[in-house]
Enzyme design. Structure first.
Site, PDB file in Angstrom:
ATOM      1  N   ARG A  86      -6.650   4.543   9.801  1.00 55.38           N
ATOM      2  CA  ARG A  86      -6.490   3.110  10.099  1.00 55.38           C
ATOM      3  C   ARG A  86      -6.965   2.732  11.508  1.00 55.38           C
ATOM      4  O   ARG A  86      -7.072   1.545  11.816  1.00 55.38           O
ATOM      5  CB  ARG A  86      -5.016   2.724   9.975  1.00 55.38           C
ATOM      6  CG  ARG A  86      -4.405   2.968   8.603  1.00 55.38           C
ATOM      7  CD  ARG A  86      -4.904   1.957   7.584  1.00 55.38           C
ATOM      8  NE  ARG A  86      -4.264   2.169   6.299  1.00 55.38           N
ATOM      9  CZ  ARG A  86      -3.077   1.669   5.971  1.00 55.38           C
ATOM     10  NH1 ARG A  86      -2.409   0.924   6.837  1.00 55.38           N
ATOM     11  NH2 ARG A  86      -2.569   1.907   4.779  1.00 55.38           N
ATOM     12  N   GLU A 122       5.175  -3.876  12.922  1.00 56.81           N
ATOM     13  CA  GLU A 122       4.735  -3.065  14.058  1.00 56.81           C
ATOM     14  C   GLU A 122       3.219  -2.922  14.121  1.00 56.81           C
ATOM     15  O   GLU A 122       2.637  -2.817  15.204  1.00 56.81           O
ATOM     16  CB  GLU A 122       5.346  -1.661  13.964  1.00 56.81           C
ATOM     17  CG  GLU A 122       4.757  -0.708  14.981  1.00 56.81           C
ATOM     18  CD  GLU A 122       5.393   0.650  14.964  1.00 56.81           C
ATOM     19  OE1 GLU A 122       5.217   1.380  13.973  1.00 56.81           O
ATOM     20  OE2 GLU A 122       6.078   0.983  15.927  1.00 56.81           O
ATOM     21  N   ASP A 123       2.578  -2.911  12.967  1.00 57.12           N
ATOM     22  CA  ASP A 123       1.142  -2.634  12.937  1.00 57.12           C
ATOM     23  C   ASP A 123       0.290  -3.774  13.480  1.00 57.12           C
ATOM     24  O   ASP A 123      -0.902  -3.603  13.684  1.00 57.12           O
ATOM     25  CB  ASP A 123       0.725  -2.263  11.507  1.00 57.12           C
ATOM     26  CG  ASP A 123       1.387  -0.970  11.083  1.00 57.12           C
ATOM     27  OD1 ASP A 123       1.397  -0.036  11.898  1.00 57.12           O
ATOM     28  OD2 ASP A 123       1.912  -0.909   9.957  1.00 57.12           O
ATOM     29  N   CYS A 167       8.076   0.922  11.872  1.00 56.43           N
ATOM     30  CA  CYS A 167       7.172  -0.068  11.254  1.00 56.43           C
ATOM     31  C   CYS A 167       7.795  -1.446  11.143  1.00 56.43           C
ATOM     32  O   CYS A 167       7.092  -2.451  11.080  1.00 56.43           O
ATOM     33  CB  CYS A 167       6.795   0.369   9.848  1.00 56.43           C
ATOM     34  SG  CYS A 167       6.600   2.129   9.655  1.00 56.43           S
ATOM     35  N   ASP A 184       2.389  -6.045   2.616  1.00 55.37           N
ATOM     36  CA  ASP A 184       2.895  -5.116   3.627  1.00 55.37           C
ATOM     37  C   ASP A 184       3.375  -5.837   4.886  1.00 55.37           C
ATOM     38  O   ASP A 184       3.592  -5.203   5.924  1.00 55.37           O
ATOM     39  CB  ASP A 184       1.802  -4.093   3.985  1.00 55.37           C
ATOM     40  CG  ASP A 184       1.603  -3.067   2.884  1.00 55.37           C
ATOM     41  OD1 ASP A 184       2.545  -2.290   2.631  1.00 55.37           O
ATOM     42  OD2 ASP A 184       0.526  -3.059   2.256  1.00 55.37           O
ATOM     43  N   LEU A 201       0.830  -1.205   0.000  1.00 53.10           N
ATOM     44  CA  LEU A 201       0.000   0.000   0.000  1.00 53.10           C
ATOM     45  C   LEU A 201       0.865   1.256   0.000  1.00 53.10           C
ATOM     46  O   LEU A 201       1.942   1.274   0.596  1.00 53.10           O
ATOM     47  CB  LEU A 201      -0.892   0.015   1.254  1.00 53.10           C
ATOM     48  CG  LEU A 201      -1.885  -1.128   1.393  1.00 53.10           C
ATOM     49  CD1 LEU A 201      -2.562  -1.071   2.767  1.00 53.10           C
ATOM     50  CD2 LEU A 201      -2.916  -1.078   0.281  1.00 53.10           C
ATOM     51  N   HIS A 212       0.144   7.276   9.959  1.00 53.11           N
ATOM     52  CA  HIS A 212       0.054   6.827  11.354  1.00 53.11           C
ATOM     53  C   HIS A 212       0.549   7.925  12.297  1.00 53.11           C
ATOM     54  O   HIS A 212       1.364   8.768  11.907  1.00 53.11           O
ATOM     55  CB  HIS A 212       0.941   5.596  11.576  1.00 53.11           C
ATOM     56  CG  HIS A 212       0.407   4.325  11.009  1.00 53.11           C
ATOM     57  ND1 HIS A 212       1.161   3.484  10.219  1.00 53.11           N
ATOM     58  CD2 HIS A 212      -0.806   3.727  11.132  1.00 53.11           C
ATOM     59  CE1 HIS A 212       0.435   2.428   9.870  1.00 53.11           C
ATOM     60  NE2 HIS A 212      -0.761   2.552  10.411  1.00 53.11           N
TER      61      HIS A 212
HETATM   62  C1  CIR Z   1       0.696   0.598   4.884  1.00 55.51           C
HETATM   63  O1  CIR Z   1       0.207   1.501   4.207  1.00 55.51           O
HETATM   64  O2  CIR Z   1       0.057  -0.012   5.733  1.00 55.51           O
HETATM   65  C2  CIR Z   1       2.133   0.226   4.638  1.00 55.51           C
HETATM   66  N1  CIR Z   1       2.449   0.416   3.266  1.00 55.51           N
HETATM   67  C3  CIR Z   1       3.056   1.041   5.530  1.00 55.51           C
HETATM   68  C4  CIR Z   1       2.904   0.736   6.980  1.00 55.51           C
HETATM   69  C5  CIR Z   1       3.818   1.539   7.832  1.00 55.51           C
HETATM   70  N2  CIR Z   1       3.715   1.162   9.190  1.00 55.51           N
HETATM   71  C6  CIR Z   1       3.885   1.978  10.211  1.00 55.51           C
HETATM   72  O3  CIR Z   1       4.009   3.184  10.032  1.00 55.51           O
HETATM   73  N3  CIR Z   1       3.816   1.468  11.431  1.00 55.51           N
END
Ligand code: CIR
Length: 265
Positions: A138, A71-72, A256, A66, A24, A169
């Site tokens: 999100r 971390e997410d 992340c 992704d 993404l 984020h």
């Molecule tokens: C996203 O859009 O979810 C991923 N391309 C990037 C996630 C980055 N994660 C973060 O900042 N903890």
């Protein structure tokens, strides 16, 4: 003051998969180069290990472009872990992939389960005294409320804050430098959410430098932001710079790429 918000014995990372080109992104600035990303990722893991930590490197997940942004998927605290419910539909399944790895290390693993609850770890900044959770595209109010209920008995109060519009984020724009100091963009600090904290400002035009991590004795930052690096050095921290050109194409940065914690079996 204790230092459970930045001293950790462990980290979990996941190597990027070839499907990363489908990751993404808010704006398409070109496909990430997997080989370059793998090199940066190896540098990142080495930097974590260089602090003495154990780093668990998980295998790439082709089904989740992704998936490298682990971390997410979870919030890790001294008392236990909470498995998130990512707000990006393509990322929802990543949390379930992470759950067993946390269960192997923590005796207490809780889970966001509400069908209307969405929350991603990138919106959560844990300081020594509180958990800040930024509502974003999100992370919604139901997700924040469910997390607040889940961690209520872990002794660290949760405060809802707001991720600036157009910013992926909360931690895209800030990082913890120590228990009472944050690195933050001016646009986020201007919201007043860091009242009571010491703020090291990110240099104007270097906003992408805000996503860093304090990990044991080092501050790990994306390379290419010399004025912010110098500000962090001048504030007395030791800095390790890591290439981030490929993750940046997918709005990802230093935080992340890992879950950071001290397991409690
Ligand atoms: C996203 O859009 O979810 C991923 N391309 C990037 C996630 C980055 N994660 C973060 O900042 N903890």
């Amino acid at each position: 003051m204790s230092d459970t918000s930045f001293r950790f014995s462990h980290a979990i990372t996941r190597r990027p998969s070839g499907s990363i080109i489908a990751g993404l992104r808010a704006v398409d600035t070109g496909a990430p180069d997997l080989d370059v990303m793998l090199g940066h990722h190896a540098d990142y893991v080495a930097a974590l290990r260089g602090t003495g930590a154990t780093v668990i490197e998980l295998a790439p997940l082709d089904a989740y472009p992704d998936g490298v942004f682990v971390e997410d998927t979870a919030l890790c605290l001294p008392q236990g872990a909470v498995v998130m419910r990512p707000g990006a539909p393509s990322r929802l399944g990543e949390a379930a992939e992470m759950a067993p790895h946390l269960a192997a290390l923590y005796g207490d693993v809780r889970q966001i389960t509400g069908a209307d609850s969405y929350i991603e770890g990138g919106d959560i900044l844990v300081t020594e005294t509180e958990i800040l959770v930024g509502r974003s595209a999100r992370t919604n109010a139901a997700g924040v409320a469910e997390l607040a209920r889940l961690v209520a008995d872990w002794g660290r109060p949760l405060r809802e804050v707001f991720t600036p519009p157009g910013v992926l984020h909360f931690k895209t724009d800030c990082s913890l430098l120590d228990g009472e100091t944050v690195l933050a963009t001016n646009r986020l600090a201007a919201s007043g959410c860091f009242a009571g904290y010491r703020v090291v400002p990110v240099a104007a035009g270097e906003e992408a430098a805000a996503n860093a991590i304090r990990f044991n004795d080092r501050v790990i930052m994306a390379s290419g932001f010399p004025r912010t690096r110098d500000a962090v050095l001048a504030a007395g921290y030791s800095v390790t710079e890591i290439g981030n050109s490929e993750c940046a194409k997918l709005d990802g940065g230093m935080s992340c790429l890992s879950l950071r914690f001290t397991p409690k079996p």
